[in-house]
Design a protein around this motif. Structure first.
Motif, PDB file in Angstrom:
ATOM      1  N   ARG A   1     -59.573  39.112  50.490  1.00  0.00           N
ATOM      2  CA  ARG A   1     -58.803  40.047  51.301  1.00  0.00           C
ATOM      3  C   ARG A   1     -59.372  40.142  52.720  1.00  0.00           C
ATOM      4  N   LEU A   2     -60.703  40.094  52.824  1.00  0.00           N
ATOM      5  CA  LEU A   2     -61.335  40.136  54.141  1.00  0.00           C
ATOM      6  C   LEU A   2     -60.889  38.948  54.998  1.00  0.00           C
ATOM      7  N   ALA A   3     -60.845  37.772  54.384  1.00  0.00           N
ATOM      8  CA  ALA A   3     -60.394  36.577  55.107  1.00  0.00           C
ATOM      9  C   ALA A   3     -58.925  36.699  55.504  1.00  0.00           C
ATOM     10  N   GLU A   4     -58.107  37.222  54.592  1.00  0.00           N
ATOM     11  CA  GLU A   4     -56.674  37.347  54.872  1.00  0.00           C
ATOM     12  C   GLU A   4     -56.412  38.355  55.985  1.00  0.00           C
ATOM     13  N   GLU A   5     -57.109  39.489  55.960  1.00  0.00           N
ATOM     14  CA  GLU A   5     -56.869  40.546  56.939  1.00  0.00           C
ATOM     15  C   GLU A   5     -57.383  40.182  58.325  1.00  0.00           C
ATOM     16  N   THR A   6     -58.490  39.448  58.393  1.00  0.00           N
ATOM     17  CA  THR A   6     -59.059  39.082  59.692  1.00  0.00           C
ATOM     18  C   THR A   6     -58.546  37.742  60.200  1.00  0.00           C
ATOM     19  N   GLY A   7     -58.054  36.907  59.285  1.00  0.00           N
ATOM     20  CA  GLY A   7     -57.636  35.565  59.635  1.00  0.00           C
ATOM     21  C   GLY A   7     -58.786  34.598  59.821  1.00  0.00           C
ATOM     22  N   GLU A   8     -60.011  35.049  59.512  1.00  0.00           N
ATOM     23  CA  GLU A   8     -61.202  34.258  59.792  1.00  0.00           C
ATOM     24  C   GLU A   8     -61.856  33.755  58.501  1.00  0.00           C
ATOM     25  N   LEU A   9     -63.045  33.188  58.637  1.00  0.00           N
ATOM     26  CA  LEU A   9     -63.808  32.664  57.512  1.00  0.00           C
ATOM     27  C   LEU A   9     -64.693  33.764  56.965  1.00  0.00           C
ATOM     28  N   ALA A  10     -64.541  34.088  55.676  1.00  0.00           N
ATOM     29  CA  ALA A  10     -65.349  35.122  55.029  1.00  0.00           C
ATOM     30  C   ALA A  10     -66.264  34.473  53.987  1.00  0.00           C
ATOM     31  N   ASN A  11     -67.448  35.053  53.816  1.00  0.00           N
ATOM     32  CA  ASN A  11     -68.487  34.393  53.029  1.00  0.00           C
ATOM     33  C   ASN A  11     -69.256  35.353  52.134  1.00  0.00           C
ATOM     34  N   ILE A  12     -69.800  34.799  51.048  1.00  0.00           N
ATOM     35  CA  ILE A  12     -70.786  35.482  50.214  1.00  0.00           C
ATOM     36  C   ILE A  12     -72.029  34.607  50.178  1.00  0.00           C
ATOM     37  N   LEU A  13     -73.184  35.211  50.444  1.00  0.00           N
ATOM     38  CA  LEU A  13     -74.456  34.485  50.400  1.00  0.00           C
ATOM     39  C   LEU A  13     -75.428  35.230  49.514  1.00  0.00           C
ATOM     40  N   VAL A  14     -76.227  34.495  48.757  1.00  0.00           N
ATOM     41  CA  VAL A  14     -77.300  35.092  47.957  1.00  0.00           C
ATOM     42  C   VAL A  14     -78.605  34.371  48.278  1.00  0.00           C
TER      43      VAL A  14
ATOM     44  N   LEU B   1     -70.396  29.446  67.187  1.00  0.00           N
ATOM     45  CA  LEU B   1     -69.995  30.259  66.034  1.00  0.00           C
ATOM     46  C   LEU B   1     -70.770  31.570  66.024  1.00  0.00           C
ATOM     47  N   ARG B   2     -70.052  32.669  65.819  1.00  0.00           N
ATOM     48  CA  ARG B   2     -70.667  33.984  65.661  1.00  0.00           C
ATOM     49  C   ARG B   2     -70.299  34.544  64.288  1.00  0.00           C
ATOM     50  N   CYS B   3     -71.098  35.502  63.845  1.00  0.00           N
ATOM     51  CA  CYS B   3     -70.905  36.033  62.499  1.00  0.00           C
ATOM     52  C   CYS B   3     -71.424  37.463  62.442  1.00  0.00           C
ATOM     53  N   VAL B   4     -70.753  38.287  61.662  1.00  0.00           N
ATOM     54  CA  VAL B   4     -71.241  39.644  61.394  1.00  0.00           C
ATOM     55  C   VAL B   4     -71.269  39.827  59.890  1.00  0.00           C
ATOM     56  N   ALA B   5     -72.391  40.393  59.377  1.00  0.00           N
ATOM     57  CA  ALA B   5     -72.601  40.472  57.930  1.00  0.00           C
ATOM     58  C   ALA B   5     -73.141  41.841  57.531  1.00  0.00           C
ATOM     59  N   ALA B   6     -72.907  42.184  56.277  1.00  0.00           N
ATOM     60  CA  ALA B   6     -73.446  43.413  55.706  1.00  0.00           C
ATOM     61  C   ALA B   6     -74.073  43.097  54.353  1.00  0.00           C
ATOM     62  N   PRO B   7     -75.176  43.781  54.026  1.00  0.00           N
ATOM     63  CA  PRO B   7     -75.801  43.552  52.729  1.00  0.00           C
ATOM     64  C   PRO B   7     -74.992  44.202  51.614  1.00  0.00           C
TER      65      PRO B   7
ATOM     66  N   HIS C   1     -80.525  50.253  44.787  1.00  0.00           N
ATOM     67  CA  HIS C   1     -80.686  50.010  46.226  1.00  0.00           C
ATOM     68  C   HIS C   1     -81.448  48.708  46.500  1.00  0.00           C
ATOM     69  N   GLU C   2     -81.320  47.750  45.586  1.00  0.00           N
ATOM     70  CA  GLU C   2     -81.891  46.418  45.779  1.00  0.00           C
ATOM     71  C   GLU C   2     -80.794  45.498  46.304  1.00  0.00           C
ATOM     72  N   VAL C   3     -81.146  44.647  47.263  1.00  0.00           N
ATOM     73  CA  VAL C   3     -80.153  43.750  47.840  1.00  0.00           C
ATOM     74  C   VAL C   3     -79.864  42.613  46.868  1.00  0.00           C
ATOM     75  N   ILE C   4     -78.586  42.367  46.589  1.00  0.00           N
ATOM     76  CA  ILE C   4     -78.199  41.298  45.668  1.00  0.00           C
ATOM     77  C   ILE C   4     -77.400  40.199  46.378  1.00  0.00           C
ATOM     78  N   GLY C   5     -77.177  40.376  47.650  1.00  0.00           N
ATOM     79  CA  GLY C   5     -76.448  39.376  48.409  1.00  0.00           C
ATOM     80  C   GLY C   5     -75.930  39.987  49.700  1.00  0.00           C
ATOM     81  N   ALA C   6     -75.075  39.248  50.372  1.00  0.00           N
ATOM     82  CA  ALA C   6     -74.471  39.740  51.616  1.00  0.00           C
ATOM     83  C   ALA C   6     -73.101  39.105  51.777  1.00  0.00           C
ATOM     84  N   ILE C   7     -72.236  39.792  52.514  1.00  0.00           N
ATOM     85  CA  ILE C   7     -70.913  39.248  52.831  1.00  0.00           C
ATOM     86  C   ILE C   7     -70.761  39.211  54.348  1.00  0.00           C
ATOM     87  N   SER C   8     -69.901  38.343  54.827  1.00  0.00           N
ATOM     88  CA  SER C   8     -69.735  38.239  56.276  1.00  0.00           C
ATOM     89  C   SER C   8     -68.350  37.725  56.620  1.00  0.00           C
TER      90      SER C   8
END
Length: 254
Positions: free
Chosen positions: A93-106, A200-206, A212-219
């Motif tokens: 949905r993030l990719a569809e709403e922004t029209g951009e490339l959305a990612n999950i990283l671990v 290329l620029r990117c904005v991400a959130a944990p 409250h342990e980090v399990i990954g991030a999306i961007s």
């Protein structure tokens, strides 16, 4: 954080050297591979024939290549991650709403691994794909993860993998990294301003679990001409935070 086996099995180490070399060489014959690894041809042939027997490599006209059976293992490993199962529809949905490339990283073994990528209708094509591993300090995703790891863990990762990198903007010192991670914790989001790929620029959130342990991030990432000013620093940052919050709630209560 050397992650060195107490009693490493040499044959297993050699097997993975062979497989990694096949990837790096984009396929190779016995002679080329033996020269590349400085291993006798007879030994290389034995390893390749065994891997072919077990269906992990394939041979075409004398050239061996990594086989698709690894895709089966990778698909299993990815689907086994709760984060992937829960975050995938939200990242779509993030990719569809922004029209951009959305990612999950671990994070795994001190590197970032792309778990999933979704393309909006304006998304740029970049070299990385699902499964690509990257230095954590060179991406917004990686910095979002590092900012929420214990300090000793961050030190272990830097000791093992170092800093700097190919792009001239990559973080090069521990002081720079500490300042960048403090900024991530203050803002709640991380930014990548051409630190991994020029243009290329990117904005991400944990994404944090209930402990409250980090399990990954999306961007969300895109070209500098679209990722600038208020859209980059405010609108997309807020959108990524909102999606991360939804994922966190679903991870906690599903």
């Amino acid at each position: 954080m050397a992650n060195t086996a107490r009693n490493p099995v040499k044959s297993v180490e050699t097997t993975f050297k062979v497989l990694n070399a096949l990837r790096d060489l984009d396929g190779a014959g016995v002679t080329e591979l033996a020269q590349h690894l400085d291993v006798p041809k007879s030994t290389i042939h034995n390893y390749l024939s065994t891997l072919e027997q077990e269906e992990y490599v394939v041979k075409h006209d004398g050239v061996y290549e990594v086989g698709l059976r690894f895709l089966e293992l990778g698909a299993y490993a990815r689907h086994h991650r709760k984060l992937f199962r829960i975050a995938k529809p939200e990242v779509d949905r993030l990719a569809e709403e922004t029209g951009e490339l959305a990612n999950i990283l671990v994070e795994e073994h001190g590197r970032g691994s792309y778990l999933y990528r979704a393309r909006g209708d304006k998304a740029v094509r970049v070299k990385a794909h699902v499964g690509t591993r990257v230095p954590l300090h060179t991406t917004a995703l990686g910095k979002a993860i590092l900012a929420h790891l214990p300090t000793e863990r961050v030190d272990e990762i830097v000791d093992r993998h170092g800093l700097g990198g190919e792009p001239p903007k990559a973080i090069e010192t521990r002081e720079e990294l500490a300042d960048a991670l403090a900024d991530v914790r203050d803002r709640g989001v991380a930014f990548d301003d051409e630190e991994r790929l020029e243009g290329l620029r990117c904005v991400a959130a944990p994404v944090l679990n209930h402990d409250h342990e980090v399990i990954g991030a999306i961007s969300v990432s895109g070209p500098t001409n679209r990722f600038r000013g208020e859209r980059f620093r405010e609108e997309l940052a807020q959108k990524v935070l909102e999606v991360a919050n939804v994922i966190e709630l679903n991870v906690t209560y599903s």
